[in-house]
Design a protein around this motif. Structure first.
Motif, mmCIF file in Angstrom:
data_model
loop_
_atom_site.group_PDB
_atom_site.id
_atom_site.type_symbol
_atom_site.label_atom_id
_atom_site.label_comp_id
_atom_site.label_asym_id
_atom_site.label_seq_id
_atom_site.Cartn_x
_atom_site.Cartn_y
_atom_site.Cartn_z
ATOM 1 N N LEU A 385 0.748 -1.193 0.019
ATOM 2 C CA LEU A 385 -0.042 -0.031 -0.060
ATOM 3 C C LEU A 385 0.978 1.320 -0.067
ATOM 4 N N LEU A 386 1.903 1.338 0.698
ATOM 5 C CA LEU A 386 2.849 2.480 0.917
ATOM 6 C C LEU A 386 3.464 2.760 -0.716
ATOM 7 N N GLU A 387 3.573 1.608 -1.434
ATOM 8 C CA GLU A 387 4.243 1.727 -2.713
ATOM 9 C C GLU A 387 3.177 2.423 -3.886
ATOM 10 N N GLU A 388 2.058 1.770 -3.494
ATOM 11 C CA GLU A 388 0.856 2.062 -4.315
ATOM 12 C C GLU A 388 0.723 3.625 -4.297
ATOM 13 N N LEU A 389 0.593 4.170 -2.947
ATOM 14 C CA LEU A 389 0.172 5.481 -2.804
ATOM 15 C C LEU A 389 1.397 6.442 -2.815
ATOM 16 N N PHE A 390 2.645 5.995 -2.679
ATOM 17 C CA PHE A 390 3.426 6.983 -2.665
ATOM 18 C C PHE A 390 4.586 6.979 -3.623
ATOM 19 N N LEU A 391 4.883 5.643 -3.905
ATOM 20 C CA LEU A 391 5.874 5.620 -4.980
ATOM 21 C C LEU A 391 5.890 6.278 -6.291
ATOM 22 N N PRO A 392 4.766 6.488 -6.735
ATOM 23 C CA PRO A 392 5.011 7.417 -8.211
ATOM 24 C C PRO A 392 5.340 8.680 -7.931
ATOM 25 N N THR A 393 4.889 9.322 -6.716
ATOM 26 C CA THR A 393 5.419 10.590 -6.488
ATOM 27 C C THR A 393 6.715 10.802 -6.214
ATOM 28 N N ILE A 394 7.119 9.763 -5.472
ATOM 29 C CA ILE A 394 8.641 9.888 -5.008
ATOM 30 C C ILE A 394 9.798 9.742 -6.240
ATOM 31 N N ARG A 395 9.208 8.623 -7.029
ATOM 32 C CA ARG A 395 9.925 8.393 -8.233
ATOM 33 C C ARG A 395 10.108 9.526 -9.122
ATOM 34 N N GLU A 396 9.111 10.152 -9.435
ATOM 35 C CA GLU A 396 8.777 11.370 -10.237
ATOM 36 C C GLU A 396 9.545 12.782 -9.574
ATOM 37 N N GLU A 397 9.268 12.911 -8.490
ATOM 38 C CA GLU A 397 9.608 14.062 -7.971
ATOM 39 C C GLU A 397 11.119 14.301 -7.420
ATOM 40 N N VAL A 398 11.599 13.172 -6.901
ATOM 41 C CA VAL A 398 13.084 13.107 -6.591
ATOM 42 C C VAL A 398 13.951 13.223 -7.948
ATOM 43 N N SER A 399 13.592 12.773 -9.055
ATOM 44 C CA SER A 399 14.202 13.061 -10.128
ATOM 45 C C SER A 399 14.373 14.378 -10.606
ATOM 46 N N ALA A 400 13.111 15.099 -10.551
ATOM 47 C CA ALA A 400 12.721 16.273 -10.918
ATOM 48 C C ALA A 400 13.543 17.518 -9.884
ATOM 49 N N GLN A 401 13.601 16.993 -8.534
ATOM 50 C CA GLN A 401 14.154 17.881 -7.749
ATOM 51 C C GLN A 401 15.651 17.951 -7.794
ATOM 52 N N ILE A 402 16.362 16.803 -8.087
ATOM 53 C CA ILE A 402 17.839 16.885 -8.254
ATOM 54 C C ILE A 402 18.233 17.398 -9.591
ATOM 55 N N ASN A 403 17.365 17.132 -10.617
ATOM 56 C CA ASN A 403 17.817 18.000 -11.941
ATOM 57 C C ASN A 403 17.767 19.335 -11.496
ATOM 58 N N ALA A 404 16.704 19.930 -10.790
ATOM 59 C CA ALA A 404 16.482 21.369 -10.466
ATOM 60 C C ALA A 404 17.496 22.070 -9.845
ATOM 61 N N ILE A 405 18.288 21.186 -8.955
ATOM 62 C CA ILE A 405 19.322 21.439 -7.982
ATOM 63 C C ILE A 405 20.648 21.502 -8.823
ATOM 64 N N LEU A 406 20.668 20.957 -9.696
ATOM 65 C CA LEU A 406 21.865 20.725 -10.682
ATOM 66 C C LEU A 406 21.897 21.237 -12.020
ATOM 67 N N ARG A 407 20.700 22.062 -12.302
ATOM 68 C CA ARG A 407 20.312 22.564 -13.423
ATOM 69 C C ARG A 407 21.501 23.613 -14.272
ATOM 70 N N GLN A 408 22.321 24.223 -13.265
ATOM 71 C CA GLN A 408 23.251 25.250 -13.718
ATOM 72 C C GLN A 408 24.508 24.395 -13.945
ATOM 73 N N GLY A 409 24.690 23.053 -13.525
ATOM 74 C CA GLY A 409 25.675 22.357 -13.705
ATOM 75 C C GLY A 409 27.014 22.744 -12.876
ATOM 76 N N VAL A 410 27.889 21.780 -12.808
ATOM 77 C CA VAL A 410 29.120 22.058 -12.117
ATOM 78 C C VAL A 410 30.349 22.350 -12.868
ATOM 79 N N PHE A 411 30.842 23.647 -12.497
ATOM 80 C CA PHE A 411 31.938 24.072 -13.385
ATOM 81 C C PHE A 411 33.231 23.043 -13.274
ATOM 82 N N LEU A 412 33.611 22.847 -14.255
ATOM 83 C CA LEU A 412 34.838 22.151 -14.496
ATOM 84 C C LEU A 412 36.255 22.946 -14.237
#
Length: 450
Positions: A385-412
């Motif tokens: 039930l945990l996976e049914e209720l919350f897994l789609p949100t976590i799977r989608e939002e974790v990726s989106a949030q990390i990408n937003a954090i690193l969207r400017q890139g890391v200078f080489l």
């Protein structure tokens, strides 16, 4: 021994005794990269020499008549090259054609040849510094409009152009003087509160393969350098099948990427709120005790925080990050009220690319994710039930949030006014290679290609 094998060995040898850390990244400027730097430095050198040689002469107190005084009327750099001297440094060779006029009808052409040996030292401030170890010059007449005494004229011109001053400042004829070398160790922003800095561990090594430098990465959070986990093994790379034609090869260890995500964790950048499409009313339909906690229908929010440091794993053609989060699940517009705590273990595939001088890191896909109940104010909840209720949100939002954090890139690691092109990122077990070409940025904001 091939280029990257040499890089591996020298990176280890360059670690000074005062530090307990191995270099976690480094690079090699190849002979083709050195040739490119010489090529783009040629117009700059000609401009500097023209300004020095063709400046109005100082008043001459000698009785020599003005009409017989030599004057430089044209300056053209015919040859400008840099070559490696293994175990020592590099050699700068310059040939300059000078147009000389001593009277309205008397002109000749002379050639000034400069040969300078250069090397790079680390000064007491631990900045890299380009130093001239030897400089020689010759001045010869190569063309004459009429019979002239070349020896006396050469001597006169030799005094006029002040070759000693040129030799003293010969490194300024290059486009990467010490100010640009210092820019290599400048701090670069990752997020508003997190910065990365690449610090040279020692002066570069010079070999047949190129100029090799080892770097130690430090991260600052709100201006303070944060401690990072020590690499369990020294940074090393296997011998490549063939040498690279690229100007520059950057190398990053697995430990570098783990340190990067650890710094993001320390800065709080990985603590995020995940918006869900669920409400307390829809949850009450599946979790009966929810009805007694909330009298009105409110949106459900997941507040995720890291419970242990992320870890990056590099394999052949694959980079993944392992995240260990705890998600507080609750509701409330003004006052957040948590009713569930869920542990989240996620493995995300990373995609690496380069834009200008920045490495863009993004989550391409979450490959594996596990949820487990940590605490509950609404009774026991089955894992399914945990996976049914919350897994789609976590799977989608974790990726989106990390990408937003690193969207400017890391200078080489890079020096001012140069950017990277023709990049080819290859991911290997334990390290990433980034062969690329250099490109000088034009002052107008556009780039000049070679």
């Amino acid at each position: 021994m091939a280029m990257l094998c040499t890089l591996s060995i020298l990176l280890s040898l360059l670690v000074p005794a005062r530090t307990t850390r191995s270099p976690d990244c480094g690079g090699i400027l190849t002979p083709s990269g050195l040739s490119y730097l010489a090529e783009v430095s040629k117009p700059h050198a000609e401009s500097v020499l023209r300004k020095d040689f063709m400046a109005p002469p100082a008043p001459d107190p000698s009785p020599t008549s003005p009409s017989s005084r030599n004057q430089i009327t044209s300056v053209k750099v015919d040859n400008f090259s840099l070559t490696l001297i293994p175990d020592t440094g590099m050699r700068l060779s310059i040939e300059v054609d000078l147009g000389i006029t001593s009277a309205p009808s008397t002109t000749k052409e002379m050639r000034l040849s400069i040969l300078a040996d250069l090397h790079v030292e680390m000064n007491p401030e631990e900045n890299l510094e380009l130093v001239t170890s030897d400089c020689k010059h010759t001045l010869e007449e190569v063309q004459s409009a009429e019979e002239m005494d070349s020896k006396s004229s050469g001597s006169d011109i030799d005094k006029q152009i002040n070759v000693e001053k040129i030799c003293l400042e010969v490194s300024k004829l290059l486009l990467f003087p010490n100010e640009r070398l210092m820019s290599l160790a400048a701090p670069f922003p990752i997020t508003p509160t997190c910065q990365v800095q690449y610090l040279p561990l020692a002066a570069p090594m010079f070999s047949d393969q190129g100029i090799i430098i080892s770097l130690q990465t430090t991260f600052q959070v709100s201006g303070t350098v944060i401690p990072l986990p020590v690499s369990p093994v020294p940074f090393s790379m296997p011998e490549p099948a063939s040498s690279s034609p690229s100007h520059l090869i950057l190398a990053f260890s697995e430990h570098f990427y783990t340190s990067l995500f650890s710094a993001l964790e320390e800065s709080g950048a990985l603590n995020v709120s995940l918006l869900s499409s669920l409400t307390t009313a829809t949850l009450a339909e599946r979790i009966t005790q929810m009805g007694s906690l909330f009298q009105e229908d409110l949106p459900v929010v997941l507040q995720a925080v890291t419970r242990s440091s992320p870890h990056v794993v590099l394999e052949e053609d694959k980079a993944i990050v392992k995240l260990f989060l705890t998600a507080q699940i609750g509701a409330g517009s003004s006052l957040f009220q948590s009713f569930l705590s869920v542990n989240v273990d996620a493995t995300a595939r990373l995609h690496l690319s380069v834009a200008d001088t920045r490495m863009i890191i993004s989550v391409a896909a979450i490959e594996d994710i596990e949820l487990s109940l940590a605490t509950s104010d609404v009774g026991p909840i089955l894992a399914a039930l945990l996976e049914e209720l919350f897994l789609p949100t976590i799977r989608e939002e974790v990726s989106a949030q990390i990408n937003a954090i690193l969207r400017q890139g890391v200078f080489l690691p890079h020096i001012a006014s140069f950017t990277y092109t023709d990049v080819n990122i290859t991911i290997h077990k334990d390290y990433v290679l980034i062969p690329c070409n250099l490109q000088l940025e034009a002052r107008t904001g556009k780039t000049s290609t070679w």
